[in-house]
Scaffold this motif. Structure first.
Motif, PDB file in Angstrom:
ATOM      1  N   ALA A  96      24.585  83.594 -16.951  1.00  0.00           N
ATOM      2  CA  ALA A  96      23.831  84.247 -16.247  1.00  0.00           C
ATOM      3  C   ALA A  96      22.783  83.428 -15.832  1.00  0.00           C
ATOM      4  O   ALA A  96      22.427  82.336 -16.443  1.00  0.00           O
ATOM      5  CB  ALA A  96      23.229  85.370 -16.938  1.00  0.00           C
ATOM      6  N   GLN A  97      22.000  83.770 -14.677  1.00  0.00           N
ATOM      7  CA  GLN A  97      20.985  82.733 -14.217  1.00  0.00           C
ATOM      8  C   GLN A  97      19.918  83.535 -13.398  1.00  0.00           C
ATOM      9  O   GLN A  97      20.285  84.460 -12.776  1.00  0.00           O
ATOM     10  CB  GLN A  97      21.805  81.716 -13.231  1.00  0.00           C
ATOM     11  N   SER A  98      18.782  83.367 -13.738  1.00  0.00           N
ATOM     12  CA  SER A  98      17.804  83.905 -13.077  1.00  0.00           C
ATOM     13  C   SER A  98      16.705  82.811 -12.198  1.00  0.00           C
ATOM     14  O   SER A  98      17.153  81.703 -12.109  1.00  0.00           O
ATOM     15  CB  SER A  98      17.038  84.862 -13.949  1.00  0.00           C
ATOM     16  N   ARG A  99      15.628  83.268 -11.828  1.00  0.00           N
ATOM     17  CA  ARG A  99      14.779  82.293 -11.039  1.00  0.00           C
ATOM     18  C   ARG A  99      14.323  81.333 -12.081  1.00  0.00           C
ATOM     19  O   ARG A  99      14.239  80.127 -11.580  1.00  0.00           O
ATOM     20  CB  ARG A  99      13.668  82.974 -10.598  1.00  0.00           C
ATOM     21  N   LEU A 100      14.198  81.690 -13.241  1.00  0.00           N
ATOM     22  CA  LEU A 100      13.608  80.683 -14.360  1.00  0.00           C
ATOM     23  C   LEU A 100      14.708  80.404 -15.431  1.00  0.00           C
ATOM     24  O   LEU A 100      14.396  79.289 -15.870  1.00  0.00           O
ATOM     25  CB  LEU A 100      12.400  81.384 -15.211  1.00  0.00           C
ATOM     26  N   PHE A 101      15.422  81.155 -15.745  1.00  0.00           N
ATOM     27  CA  PHE A 101      16.206  81.023 -16.976  1.00  0.00           C
ATOM     28  C   PHE A 101      17.719  80.868 -16.463  1.00  0.00           C
ATOM     29  O   PHE A 101      18.314  81.512 -15.621  1.00  0.00           O
ATOM     30  CB  PHE A 101      16.243  82.190 -17.912  1.00  0.00           C
ATOM     31  N   ILE A 117      21.436  81.112 -18.736  1.00  0.00           N
ATOM     32  CA  ILE A 117      22.121  81.572 -20.058  1.00  0.00           C
ATOM     33  C   ILE A 117      23.506  80.768 -20.090  1.00  0.00           C
ATOM     34  O   ILE A 117      24.146  81.052 -19.144  1.00  0.00           O
ATOM     35  CB  ILE A 117      22.225  82.933 -20.077  1.00  0.00           C
ATOM     36  N   LEU A 162      19.825  78.861 -24.058  1.00  0.00           N
ATOM     37  CA  LEU A 162      19.285  78.722 -22.986  1.00  0.00           C
ATOM     38  C   LEU A 162      18.897  77.219 -22.831  1.00  0.00           C
ATOM     39  O   LEU A 162      18.031  76.728 -23.495  1.00  0.00           O
ATOM     40  CB  LEU A 162      17.852  79.409 -22.917  1.00  0.00           C
ATOM     41  N   MET A 222      17.764  77.342 -27.665  1.00  0.00           N
ATOM     42  CA  MET A 222      17.115  76.938 -26.527  1.00  0.00           C
ATOM     43  C   MET A 222      16.971  75.604 -26.334  1.00  0.00           C
ATOM     44  O   MET A 222      16.680  75.011 -27.556  1.00  0.00           O
ATOM     45  CB  MET A 222      15.764  77.739 -26.639  1.00  0.00           C
ATOM     46  N   GLY A 223      17.115  74.984 -25.166  1.00  0.00           N
ATOM     47  CA  GLY A 223      16.761  73.560 -25.054  1.00  0.00           C
ATOM     48  C   GLY A 223      15.444  73.021 -24.706  1.00  0.00           C
ATOM     49  O   GLY A 223      15.168  72.025 -24.066  1.00  0.00           O
ATOM     50  N   PHE A 224      14.321  74.141 -25.032  1.00  0.00           N
ATOM     51  CA  PHE A 224      12.943  73.753 -24.283  1.00  0.00           C
ATOM     52  C   PHE A 224      12.348  73.024 -25.550  1.00  0.00           C
ATOM     53  O   PHE A 224      12.474  73.148 -26.539  1.00  0.00           O
ATOM     54  CB  PHE A 224      12.287  75.072 -24.162  1.00  0.00           C
TER      55      PHE A 224
END
Lengths: 205, 205
Positions: B32-37, B39, B57, B136-138
């Motif tokens: 899945a993909q959105s403007r900011l994220f 998955i 993420l 998450m990779g953040f």
């Protein structure tokens, strides 16, 4: 004098907590969903009239706990776990989700048994911490576990975790080192340090 | 004696860092993909042969910084910002992304000017911290900012942020309070405390 200082700092902060008006949520919809995550789009109008499109990962599923477990030698219990976000292994605190019917303390005790092979006779609820509240609805409850004894439970981990016992009084070295990086673990260690230092001060009064 | 203890704790931890073998990534795809994220789904085979489906993420976009800014009165600079994940306001440390061509320290200084109205003459890089590396990779780079002076820059915030100056020596009260909840901010405060206490010890030698 000490009490006066506490009053000054937090009272100052408290004063301003009544001021801001929450933005209005003009639109909230799910834009993507996977097995574990949901992504929401949020159209907001701030109190100054400015409109913005936000995205957030709302909370999904159960509450979760993170465990600061300290044994009778004042050692912190660390596990070494695989971190998919960075495809590497690192030290971390035990954590996991709360099963239906469990208290936070019971969940912490079970996770400690599953991940580290210890049970705790003394469990203290410390506080709730968030992850990245600007973009995510996730949080964890920090539990302090003491008076440990060996006890293992089978968990849902793909492989047994290595357990390390690290001198808690050397936590400053640990949180400055490359062996641990997770904000939630470092924050939980700090919160436990504050709790323990106050407990020890109170017991001396 | 003090040096011996440091050696003992971290050396013990270091010893085991060579042991685990990373799981094999059998499949990695964007679900899945959105403007900011984004998955990703990750099929893993651990070294014991167990296979598991993970989701994560991955990191997207630029590096980011979080700023522990302390003024000449030893006060911590806090901002009060809207947190979409919980639809509420809370105190937090200034943070933001690194622009192209900027160093981490320059990004921290700019964010401090944009969000809090202060520049810093002295900037120290402390360390990198992760968010929830299991999923998450953040990550964020923690910067300590001192020798502050008033200077504002226009930022991309939807509304001006309230700025609070909080006695840094009362940080224990703050991290135990309901006014702040973010793990990254609490972790950054702890890391700055360790750095400052060592700096002050070294300057006394």
């Amino acid at each position: 004098m000490h009490h006066l200082r506490i009053l000054t700092g937090l009272t100052k902060v408290w004063r301003i907590t009544i001021l801001p008006k929450l933005p209005e949520i003009l639109e909230l919809r799910t834009v993507a969903q996977s097995r574990l995550f949901t992504i929401e789009s949020m159209k907001l109008r701030f109190s100054n009239g400015v409109e913005r499109l936000y995205e957030r990962l709302p909370k999904r599923g159960r509450e979760a706990v993170i465990v600061v477990a300290i044994n009778q030698k004042n050692e912190l219990i660390l596990i070494r776990e695989y971190l998919a976000g960075f495809h590497k292994y690192e030290l971390n605190l035990p954590k996991g989700t709360v099963d239906p019917g469990e208290s936070y303390e019971e969940a912490a005790n079970r996770e400690l048994k599953e991940e580290a092979g210890f049970g705790a006779k003394k469990l203290d609820y410390l506080r709730e911490i968030t992850l990245a509240p600007g973009h995510m609805g996730f949080s964890l409850h920090v539990i302090l576990a003491r008076e440990l004894f060996p006890e293992s439970l089978p968990g849902d981990e793909p492989e047994p975790m290595e357990v390390e016992q690290y001198p808690f009084e050397e936590a400053d070295d640990l949180v400055s080192s490359v062996f641990i990086s997770e904000s939630r673990s470092i924050a939980a260690i700090k919160i436990a340090e504050v709790f323990l230092s106050r407990e020890s001060k109170n017991s001396r009064v």
